[in-house]
Design a protein around this motif. Structure first.
Motif, PDB file in Angstrom:
ATOM      1  N   LYS A   1       0.841  -1.192   0.000  1.00 50.47           N
ATOM      2  CA  LYS A   1       0.000   0.000   0.000  1.00 50.47           C
ATOM      3  C   LYS A   1       0.875   1.239   0.000  1.00 50.47           C
ATOM      4  CE  LYS A   1      -1.735   1.357   3.978  1.00 50.47           C
ATOM      5  NZ  LYS A   1      -0.769   2.434   4.266  1.00 50.47           N
TER       6      LYS A   1
ATOM      7  N   ARG B   1      -6.319  -0.769   3.608  1.00 54.72           N
ATOM      8  CA  ARG B   1      -6.119  -1.595   2.422  1.00 54.72           C
ATOM      9  C   ARG B   1      -6.858  -2.912   2.606  1.00 54.72           C
ATOM     10  NH1 ARG B   1      -2.685  -2.784  -1.989  1.00 54.72           N
ATOM     11  NH2 ARG B   1      -2.916  -0.534  -2.276  1.00 54.72           N
TER      12      ARG B   1
ATOM     13  N   GLN C   1      -7.291  -6.730   1.350  1.00 55.12           N
ATOM     14  CA  GLN C   1      -6.448  -7.722   0.687  1.00 55.12           C
ATOM     15  C   GLN C   1      -7.129  -9.084   0.694  1.00 55.12           C
ATOM     16  OE1 GLN C   1      -2.071  -7.766   1.355  1.00 55.12           O
ATOM     17  NE2 GLN C   1      -2.370  -9.812   2.202  1.00 55.12           N
TER      18      GLN C   1
ATOM     19  N   ASP D   1      -6.301 -13.014   0.302  1.00 51.23           N
ATOM     20  CA  ASP D   1      -5.256 -14.032   0.316  1.00 51.23           C
ATOM     21  C   ASP D   1      -5.875 -15.346  -0.154  1.00 51.23           C
ATOM     22  OD1 ASP D   1      -2.938 -12.589   1.540  1.00 51.23           O
ATOM     23  OD2 ASP D   1      -4.377 -12.331   3.168  1.00 51.23           O
TER      24      ASP D   1
ATOM     25  N   SER E   1     -14.385  -4.403  -1.044  1.00 46.60           N
ATOM     26  CA  SER E   1     -13.521  -4.253  -2.220  1.00 46.60           C
ATOM     27  C   SER E   1     -14.121  -3.321  -3.267  1.00 46.60           C
ATOM     28  CB  SER E   1     -13.238  -5.623  -2.852  1.00 46.60           C
ATOM     29  OG  SER E   1     -14.439  -6.224  -3.295  1.00 46.60           O
TER      30      SER E   1
END
Length: 292
Positions: free
Chosen positions: A11, A18, A20, A22, A143
């Motif tokens: 970031k 942020r 993310q 995975d 997101s």
């Protein structure tokens, strides 16, 4: 100058939060730490979470919060490292960088309560109940958010965390100093070795050699960084494995003890009751009654 465990969140320095994803065979398997706060929801995959003096299992539906610079690792079970296995891991994580808000952040009156919570909240927490459900719902569409909406939802999540009674502190040992890269690599290698070999007989000398230390130096090193002796840690790993077998198989308890790495049934029963508070038989019965 102590060089801490190297791990960078992808970031910019000006980004407050942020999101993310995975996704892969297994989660990142190196012990690491970072200044950003971390909020992780496990969607697929099982394994061990290691943080401070805490060692426990993670599975789909679990949610965890880590404050700044807490060394941790989600170590997926061995089958997730098997390239021929169809097992998959998936996690959604939010990283909060409070330093990105700038030094004036602490002077803004509306943020005083949040700043006080950040200062007081240290360690790793499991998040349960209504708080977990509310946050998981917000993370499910996070997101898609940008700009002000992204910031507003971030603070809504933080507000849920601040007001929740469903945060359970997992680790009691809070590192007073950062791990160096050498220490982080060493303890990570030791933990990986123990997890991989726990079903076999492991001698102290074998583990000390993995750490490249004498037996005496290894014992001091391990206790200082995990809050547990090597034997306590190994027994806890084996008991976690036994718990899964008790819940997911019909093997007799003597066979489960052996498959978990215990060579003596009476010793297994004593250790199990010390760790879980009940006998293996009672633990299995409790699991059966909950599933009916």
């Amino acid at each position: 100058m102590r060089k801490v465990i190297s791990f960078q969140i992808p970031k910019s320095n000006k980004e407050f939060v942020r999101f993310q994803v995975d996704a892969g065979k297994h989660f990142y398997d190196k012990l690491h730490q970072h200044p950003q706060w971390q909020l992780t929801l496990i969607l697929k995959g099982k394994g061990h979470l290691m943080v401070g003096d805490y060692l426990g299992r993670f599975e789909p539906g679990d949610m965890f919060l880590f404050s700044s610079n807490i060394p941790h690792v989600f170590r997926s079970d061995s089958e997730y490292f098997d390239q021929e296995s169809e097992k998959e891991s998936l996690g959604h994580t939010l990283f909060f960088d409070f330093e990105a808000l700038g030094k004036k952040f602490i002077e803004v009156e509306e943020f005083v309560e949040l700043q006080h919570w950040i200062y007081q909240t240290k360690g790793c927490f499991s998040i349960n109940g209504d708080a977990k459900n509310a946050i998981a719902n917000k993370m499910s569409f996070f997101s898609e958010q940008k700009g002000l909406n992204k910031m507003l939802i971030s603070f809504e999540i933080l507000k849920v965390l601040m007001e929740s009674k469903d945060l359970a502190l997992l680790n009691t040992l809070i590192p007073s100093i950062d791990y160096t890269e050498t220490e982080g690599k060493r303890i990570g290698q030791v933990m990986s070795f123990i997890l991989a070999q726990s079903q076999q007989e492991i001698h102290l000398q074998d583990v000390a050699e993995v750490a490249n230390l004498s037996k005496e130096a290894f014992c001091r090193f391990f206790k200082a960084r995990t809050g547990k002796t090597y034997t306590e840690f190994l027994n806890q790993v084996r008991i976690h494995q036994a718990c899964e077998l008790l819940q997911e198989s019909e093997f007799p308890i003597s066979e489960i003890a052996y498959q978990s790495g215990f060579q003596n049934l009476s010793y297994f029963n004593r250790v199990f009751k010390k760790v879980k508070g009940v006998s293996p038989m009672k633990f299995r019965e409790m699991g059966i009654s909950r599933n009916k």
